[in-house]
Design an enzyme around this catalytic site. Structure first.
Site, mmCIF file in Angstrom:
data_model
loop_
_atom_site.group_PDB
_atom_site.id
_atom_site.type_symbol
_atom_site.label_atom_id
_atom_site.label_comp_id
_atom_site.label_asym_id
_atom_site.label_seq_id
_atom_site.Cartn_x
_atom_site.Cartn_y
_atom_site.Cartn_z
ATOM 1 N N TYR A 56 0.886 -1.279 0.507
ATOM 2 C CA TYR A 56 0.211 -0.441 0.205
ATOM 3 C C TYR A 56 1.182 1.510 0.113
ATOM 4 O O TYR A 56 0.515 2.311 -0.800
ATOM 5 C CB TYR A 56 -1.144 -0.055 1.248
ATOM 6 N N LYS A 95 -17.205 2.929 5.119
ATOM 7 C CA LYS A 95 -18.017 3.325 5.917
ATOM 8 C C LYS A 95 -17.902 1.394 6.401
ATOM 9 O O LYS A 95 -17.508 0.665 5.823
ATOM 10 C CB LYS A 95 -18.615 3.689 5.957
#
Length: 331
Positions: A56, A95
């Site tokens: 990442y 979320k």
């Protein structure tokens, strides 16, 4: 053209978000990262994504992207949202952004420190059916709103699924309880003052698998239930003294049927149906986000709104530990 990078090859990204990011009129998916480089390459090949990374951090260092979409497990959302912002990238994060309202503070600080756009991915707030519901309630189409009712359930007992793993932020309220709360707050512009709740946990998983909630908004009440171990169902109803509104597929657009909003009059003799055709709520979300990141005017679900919504979820968990009402912090 806004250049997206994707942190992780998670299912929600593969099946829902990436295709609609690719369809957006003002964006393109440029890169994807996975700790499993082979998985990144496979997803990149499927969607024609030009760059892949096996970490990442490497993706965040790339000059080929303007912002990232983060569909990592919930427990990693705050960490990587902050890292992405510190790398100068705009951030759309799945979320729930956090598992406690106070944990959102570092994300707000990172946003302000780096002058980037960060938003929690509540795609429903970009769907025209929810915007229409807000307009109808505001203009008095159902008279005085008295009660909001909601449900969101599915059945998942896979022990390897992150929704059943508390260490990854699993559980019904973090995963789906956030939707009836955000939908009600979005439509009414009101915040609940206090909560009553009952929460059931799975003895093996340790996650919350059922919750029944009552919320006092002063002017009206909301009640809803969510479950990760019940037959699949979704519904939202806004009930007033002169009519009521039903949203038939409130959360997973077009999965549970056509996107329809039905306005019923007081004696149920007349119903007005609003149909929404090929609406792609993830695309609408991506386009609004890209406009905001480019300095254009766009209505995004703000981090301040994320804090307010998470405070409701926090209060639900606290309320489940005792009888009676639990105050929502800050209201």
């Amino acid at each position: 053209m806004f250049r997206w990078g994707i942190l992780s090859t998670a299912k929600i990204g593969r099946e829902f978000v990436i295709p609609q990011l690719q369809d957006a009129e003002n964006g393109v998916v440029t890169a994807i990262a996975s700790r499993d480089g082979a998985r990144a390459k496979a997803v990149a090949a499927r969607f024609g994504i030009p760059y892949t990374f096996s970490s990442y951090q490497a993706l965040l260092a790339s000059p080929e992207i303007d912002g990232v979409y983060i569909p990592l497990p919930t427990s990693q959302h705050v960490e990587w949202a902050v890292k992405a912002a510190d790398a100068g990238k705009h951030v759309l994060v799945e979320k729930p952004l956090a598992l406690d309202a106070k944990d959102i503070a570092p994300v707000i600080e990172a946003r302000d420190r780096n002058k980037v756009v960060i938003a929690e991915a509540f795609m429903v707030t970009y769907h025209p059916q929810w915007i229409k519901a807000r307009e109808l309630v505001a203009e008095g189409a159902i008279g005085r709103l008295r009660h909001v009712q909601g449900a969101f359930t599915y059945h998942n007992v896979d022990p390897d699924n992150m929704r059943n793993r508390p260490e990854l932020g699993g559980g019904g309220l973090p995963d789906i309880g956030v939707y009836p709360t955000v939908g009600t707050r979005f439509v009414t512009g009101k915040e609940p003052r206090r909560i009553q709740a009952m929460v059931e946990r799975d003895k093996a998983f340790g996650t919350d698998i059922y919750a029944s909630v009552k919320a006092d908004f002063a002017d009206f009440e909301m009640s809803f239930y969510v479950s990760t171990q019940m037959a699949a169902r979704q519904m939202m109803v806004f009930h007033g003294d002169e009519g009521f509104i039903e949203i038939e597929t409130p959360f997973n657009s077009r999965v549970y049927g056509d996107d329809r909003l039905i306005l019923h009059n007081a004696d149920h003799a007349l119903s007005t149906v609003y149909r929404f055709g090929d609406i792609r709520q993830y695309r609408l979300q991506a386009e609004a986000f890209a406009r905001a990141a480019s300095g254009e005017k766009a209505d995004l679900f703000s981090l301040e709104d994320s804090v307010k919504n998470q405070k409701v979820i926090d209060a639900i968990f606290r309320a489940s530990n005792h009888e009676g009402w639990e105050a929502v912090e800050g209201t």
